[in-house]
Design an enzyme around this catalytic site. Sequence first.
Site, mmCIF file in Angstrom:
data_model
loop_
_atom_site.group_PDB
_atom_site.id
_atom_site.type_symbol
_atom_site.label_atom_id
_atom_site.label_comp_id
_atom_site.label_asym_id
_atom_site.label_seq_id
_atom_site.Cartn_x
_atom_site.Cartn_y
_atom_site.Cartn_z
ATOM 1 N N ARG A 45 33.540 86.635 48.764
ATOM 2 C CA ARG A 45 33.482 87.467 47.626
ATOM 3 C C ARG A 45 32.006 87.207 47.147
ATOM 4 O O ARG A 45 31.305 87.789 46.505
ATOM 5 C CB ARG A 45 34.531 87.483 46.603
ATOM 6 C CG ARG A 45 34.255 88.427 45.407
ATOM 7 C CD ARG A 45 35.601 88.585 44.587
ATOM 8 N NE ARG A 45 35.818 87.200 44.099
ATOM 9 C CZ ARG A 45 35.323 86.473 43.005
ATOM 10 N NH1 ARG A 45 34.082 87.088 42.641
ATOM 11 N NH2 ARG A 45 35.727 85.211 42.759
ATOM 12 N N HIS B 191 45.959 74.149 45.426
ATOM 13 C CA HIS B 191 45.081 74.642 44.649
ATOM 14 C C HIS B 191 45.364 74.274 43.287
ATOM 15 O O HIS B 191 46.594 74.271 42.861
ATOM 16 C CB HIS B 191 45.055 76.226 44.773
ATOM 17 C CG HIS B 191 43.973 76.671 45.438
ATOM 18 N ND1 HIS B 191 43.964 77.625 46.647
ATOM 19 C CD2 HIS B 191 42.532 76.584 45.355
ATOM 20 C CE1 HIS B 191 42.880 77.849 47.088
ATOM 21 N NE2 HIS B 191 41.913 77.315 46.603
ATOM 22 N N CYS C 26 38.273 77.364 50.754
ATOM 23 C CA CYS C 26 39.469 76.434 50.408
ATOM 24 C C CYS C 26 40.519 76.962 51.891
ATOM 25 O O CYS C 26 40.868 75.990 52.425
ATOM 26 C CB CYS C 26 39.878 76.901 49.457
ATOM 27 S SG CYS C 26 39.271 75.754 47.874
ATOM 28 N N GLU D 299 49.892 75.445 48.940
ATOM 29 C CA GLU D 299 49.801 76.517 49.854
ATOM 30 C C GLU D 299 50.533 76.554 50.876
ATOM 31 O O GLU D 299 50.633 75.502 51.509
ATOM 32 C CB GLU D 299 48.142 76.424 50.077
ATOM 33 C CG GLU D 299 47.155 76.866 49.269
ATOM 34 C CD GLU D 299 47.299 78.108 48.408
ATOM 35 O OE1 GLU D 299 48.038 79.147 48.985
ATOM 36 O OE2 GLU D 299 46.646 78.154 47.657
#
Length: 219
Positions: free
Chosen positions: A92, A171, A145, A82
């Site tokens: 979510r 990830h 994360c 990342e």
Amino acid sequence: MAEANLLLTGFEPFDREPVNPSWEAARALDGWQAGGARVHARRIACVFGQSLAELDAAIDELKPQWVLCVGQAGGRLEMTPERVGINMDDARIRDNAGRQPIDQPVVAGAPAAYFSNLPIKAMVRDLRAAGIPASVSNTAGTFVCNHLLFGLMHRIATRPVAPGMRGGFIHIPYLPQQVARLPGQPSMALETVVAGLRVAIATTLAVHEDIRETGGQIS
Ligand code: PCA
């Protein structure tokens, strides 16, 4: 000189999954020594707030020169270092403590974002050279994360435990055993992920200036 420590974190399972590949891979590397560093694996709760408290405690305990956090990104095809953590929690789904923050800062008053200071482009180069699918990711999402990556980089920016302390996040896809229940989703074998983390760690230890190579996206 005393051996330097590298903290490698993985997450506990979340979203009704029985395993989290990030912890399965991280724990396989606990105690691994490479390039003058020793890897210490720690499992982190998939919970806003608590995850950062656990990360902070591990940093205080180990005083690591490098911190590499790993998380599951279901639906991704590749290992994805990342680039950036943003100061935004927008969940979510509920975390493992039932929390679902919406549009909350990770750290009130902190900058909008931090870049990882790991050599993400060199990692992608070295992963691909090792035959492991990899790309730079330009978003770690807005769930736990990203929360952990932002909190890690804020800690490094404000309270480092070693000079030149570095940190970042990778990830990884689902494991094959997970997608056997989620038909159509991509997966990566655990042994490939573990081999990839070995490559990413070796690159982290060896490369101090990241390379210049395209890793962008149009959208
Ligand atoms: N993946 C989630 C949180 C824990 C994990 O392994 C995420 O991408 O935010």
